[in-house]
Design a protein around this motif. Structure first.
Motif, mmCIF file in Angstrom:
data_model
loop_
_atom_site.group_PDB
_atom_site.id
_atom_site.type_symbol
_atom_site.label_atom_id
_atom_site.label_comp_id
_atom_site.label_asym_id
_atom_site.label_seq_id
_atom_site.Cartn_x
_atom_site.Cartn_y
_atom_site.Cartn_z
ATOM 1 N N MET A 192 -22.308 -86.377 -39.780
ATOM 2 C CA MET A 192 -23.289 -86.063 -40.812
ATOM 3 C C MET A 192 -22.798 -86.589 -42.157
ATOM 4 O O MET A 192 -21.763 -86.147 -42.644
ATOM 5 N N PRO A 193 -23.511 -87.530 -42.775
ATOM 6 C CA PRO A 193 -23.067 -88.021 -44.082
ATOM 7 C C PRO A 193 -23.236 -86.947 -45.140
ATOM 8 O O PRO A 193 -24.240 -86.235 -45.166
ATOM 9 N N LEU A 194 -22.263 -86.818 -46.025
ATOM 10 C CA LEU A 194 -22.305 -85.819 -47.073
ATOM 11 C C LEU A 194 -22.381 -86.504 -48.430
ATOM 12 O O LEU A 194 -21.791 -87.558 -48.632
ATOM 13 N N PRO A 195 -23.107 -85.926 -49.379
ATOM 14 C CA PRO A 195 -23.216 -86.533 -50.701
ATOM 15 C C PRO A 195 -21.923 -86.375 -51.477
ATOM 16 O O PRO A 195 -21.112 -85.490 -51.201
ATOM 17 N N GLN A 196 -21.730 -87.212 -52.472
ATOM 18 C CA GLN A 196 -20.518 -87.170 -53.287
ATOM 19 C C GLN A 196 -20.691 -86.167 -54.432
ATOM 20 O O GLN A 196 -20.799 -86.517 -55.588
ATOM 21 N N THR A 197 -20.752 -84.884 -54.063
ATOM 22 C CA THR A 197 -20.877 -83.826 -55.059
ATOM 23 C C THR A 197 -19.925 -82.707 -54.689
ATOM 24 O O THR A 197 -19.304 -82.704 -53.622
ATOM 25 N N GLU A 198 -19.817 -81.727 -55.590
ATOM 26 C CA GLU A 198 -18.966 -80.577 -55.326
ATOM 27 C C GLU A 198 -19.658 -79.553 -54.437
ATOM 28 O O GLU A 198 -19.049 -78.572 -54.014
ATOM 29 N N GLN A 199 -20.959 -79.745 -54.129
ATOM 30 C CA GLN A 199 -21.680 -78.765 -53.336
ATOM 31 C C GLN A 199 -21.204 -78.741 -51.882
ATOM 32 O O GLN A 199 -20.938 -79.787 -51.288
ATOM 33 N N THR A 200 -21.101 -77.550 -51.341
ATOM 34 C CA THR A 200 -20.624 -77.398 -49.965
ATOM 35 C C THR A 200 -21.610 -76.645 -49.081
ATOM 36 O O THR A 200 -21.336 -76.450 -47.903
ATOM 37 N N GLU A 251 -32.855 -88.799 -45.675
ATOM 38 C CA GLU A 251 -33.865 -88.586 -44.645
ATOM 39 C C GLU A 251 -33.414 -89.191 -43.310
ATOM 40 O O GLU A 251 -34.186 -89.267 -42.375
ATOM 41 N N LYS A 252 -32.151 -89.565 -43.262
ATOM 42 C CA LYS A 252 -31.645 -90.255 -42.079
ATOM 43 C C LYS A 252 -30.409 -89.570 -41.512
ATOM 44 O O LYS A 252 -29.491 -90.213 -41.027
ATOM 45 N N GLY A 253 -30.387 -88.253 -41.578
ATOM 46 C CA GLY A 253 -29.262 -87.506 -41.042
ATOM 47 C C GLY A 253 -29.243 -87.517 -39.520
ATOM 48 O O GLY A 253 -30.287 -87.584 -38.870
ATOM 49 N N GLN A 254 -28.055 -87.450 -38.963
ATOM 50 C CA GLN A 254 -27.879 -87.347 -37.515
ATOM 51 C C GLN A 254 -26.939 -86.180 -37.246
ATOM 52 O O GLN A 254 -25.782 -86.199 -37.660
ATOM 53 N N ILE A 255 -27.462 -85.177 -36.575
ATOM 54 C CA ILE A 255 -26.631 -84.021 -36.261
ATOM 55 C C ILE A 255 -26.797 -83.639 -34.795
ATOM 56 O O ILE A 255 -27.848 -83.898 -34.179
ATOM 57 N N THR A 256 -25.783 -83.042 -34.250
ATOM 58 C CA THR A 256 -25.817 -82.584 -32.865
ATOM 59 C C THR A 256 -26.868 -81.493 -32.707
ATOM 60 O O THR A 256 -26.925 -80.557 -33.502
ATOM 61 N N GLY A 257 -27.702 -81.644 -31.698
ATOM 62 C CA GLY A 257 -28.744 -80.661 -31.444
ATOM 63 C C GLY A 257 -30.134 -81.142 -31.817
ATOM 64 O O GLY A 257 -31.130 -80.492 -31.490
ATOM 65 N N ILE A 258 -30.219 -82.290 -32.518
ATOM 66 C CA ILE A 258 -31.508 -82.892 -32.863
ATOM 67 C C ILE A 258 -31.447 -84.361 -32.484
ATOM 68 O O ILE A 258 -30.576 -85.093 -32.952
ATOM 69 N N SER A 259 -32.384 -84.809 -31.656
ATOM 70 C CA SER A 259 -32.349 -86.187 -31.163
ATOM 71 C C SER A 259 -32.920 -87.179 -32.172
ATOM 72 O O SER A 259 -32.639 -88.374 -32.093
ATOM 73 N N GLN A 260 -33.736 -86.700 -33.113
ATOM 74 C CA GLN A 260 -34.337 -87.566 -34.107
ATOM 75 C C GLN A 260 -33.565 -87.503 -35.429
ATOM 76 O O GLN A 260 -32.746 -86.613 -35.646
ATOM 77 N N LEU A 261 -33.830 -88.456 -36.319
ATOM 78 C CA LEU A 261 -33.267 -88.378 -37.661
ATOM 79 C C LEU A 261 -33.831 -87.156 -38.375
ATOM 80 O O LEU A 261 -34.963 -86.745 -38.133
ATOM 81 N N VAL A 262 -33.039 -86.593 -39.284
ATOM 82 C CA VAL A 262 -33.432 -85.350 -39.933
ATOM 83 C C VAL A 262 -33.065 -85.399 -41.411
ATOM 84 O O VAL A 262 -32.110 -86.074 -41.814
ATOM 85 N N HIS A 286 -24.772 -76.727 -47.136
ATOM 86 C CA HIS A 286 -25.656 -77.748 -46.585
ATOM 87 C C HIS A 286 -26.743 -77.148 -45.710
ATOM 88 O O HIS A 286 -26.578 -76.081 -45.122
ATOM 89 N N GLY A 287 -27.860 -77.865 -45.638
ATOM 90 C CA GLY A 287 -28.965 -77.428 -44.804
ATOM 91 C C GLY A 287 -29.837 -78.591 -44.390
ATOM 92 O O GLY A 287 -29.640 -79.731 -44.821
ATOM 93 N N ILE A 288 -30.825 -78.303 -43.561
ATOM 94 C CA ILE A 288 -31.752 -79.318 -43.070
ATOM 95 C C ILE A 288 -33.178 -78.790 -43.198
ATOM 96 O O ILE A 288 -33.396 -77.585 -43.369
ATOM 97 N N ASP A 289 -34.140 -79.690 -43.147
ATOM 98 C CA ASP A 289 -35.535 -79.281 -43.006
ATOM 99 C C ASP A 289 -36.148 -80.079 -41.876
ATOM 100 O O ASP A 289 -35.854 -81.263 -41.700
ATOM 101 N N VAL A 290 -36.989 -79.405 -41.095
ATOM 102 C CA VAL A 290 -37.523 -80.025 -39.882
ATOM 103 C C VAL A 290 -39.006 -79.724 -39.734
ATOM 104 O O VAL A 290 -39.535 -78.772 -40.308
ATOM 105 N N SER A 291 -39.642 -80.558 -38.921
ATOM 106 C CA SER A 291 -41.024 -80.333 -38.499
ATOM 107 C C SER A 291 -41.100 -80.739 -37.027
ATOM 108 O O SER A 291 -40.073 -80.977 -36.384
ATOM 109 N N HIS A 292 -42.305 -80.862 -36.524
ATOM 110 C CA HIS A 292 -42.450 -81.259 -35.122
ATOM 111 C C HIS A 292 -41.905 -82.660 -34.873
ATOM 112 O O HIS A 292 -41.625 -83.031 -33.727
#
Length: 212
Positions: A1-9, A177-188, A11-17
């Motif tokens: 999962m690519p992470l942004p270059q910020t101090e924020q730790t 908008e191009k995240g790849q994480i385990t448990g989701i087969s599509q970009l997220v 993280h979350g996702i948003d999904v639809s169908h």
């Protein structure tokens, strides 16, 4: 999962169908704190995966909320009623969100008036102030300072977020908008919260305790 270059730790996702059938147990085992689910769009559309996602999320430690895609040509009271009919009684921990990023040829002043109606209707019904999702140029041109007292979810696919000139803060930043994480087969979509895990409580909706 690519992470942004910020101090924020946080993280979350948003999904639809579009993300198919996520494996929420696998997703929850990763360094994520929150999820937003698409619930509705306009005055008729219901996301077909919303309730299945919600049912499985309730068995995870993730915080979750629901968003509505705003259609400027549609009646805002009907849009609010449509959203509320789908989410009320679901004990969603996070504040409601309205996604506004298209004009459909509607002028800025009319968009502002209609959006305010939706926000007022939802806040009155749920007892918590909604958050507005948009990108910087859209906010700058069509929303402006009128909505600065609402929490802001900024969409900006960049290394660092750039706020519209009329805002001085953001709560959530959608940085990819191009995240790849385990448990989701599509970009997220990937997001961060501006604060600590403890501070994420500022986005909790009081309705949770009322409904549970």
């Amino acid at each position: 999962m690519p992470l942004p270059q910020t101090e924020q730790t946080v993280h979350g996702i948003d999904v639809s169908h579009y993300q198919g059938t996520p494996d929420w147990q696998q997703i929850a085992s990763q360094p994520l704190h929150f999820v937003y689910l698409k619930a509705t769009d306009g005055i008729t559309y219901l996301d077909p995966q919303f309730k299945a996602n919600l049912s499985q999320l309730k068995d995870t430690p993730l915080l979750y909320g629901a968003y509505h895609f705003f259609e400027p040509k549609d009646d805002p009271k009907q849009q609010a009623a449509h959203y509320l009919s789908y989410v009320q009684g679901q004990a969603l921990p996070l504040v409601p969100v309205v996604d506004i990023e298209v004009t459909q040829g509607v002028a800025a002043d009319e968009i502002q008036t209609k959006l305010q109606v939706w926000l007022d209707e939802v806040e009155q019904a749920l007892g918590c102030r909604p958050m507005i999702y948009s990108n910087g140029p859209f906010w700058q041109r069509y929303l402006g300072t009128q909505f600065n007292h609402y929490p802001f979810w900024l969409a900006d696919y960049a290394v660092q977020p750039t706020l519209p000139a009329s805002r001085d803060n953001w709560q959530l930043w959608q940085y990819s908008e191009k995240g790849q994480i385990t448990g989701i087969s599509q970009l997220v979509d990937l997001n961060v919260f501006k604060g600590t895990p403890e501070a994420l409580a500022s986005l909790r909706c009081a309705i949770t305790e009322k409904e549970q």
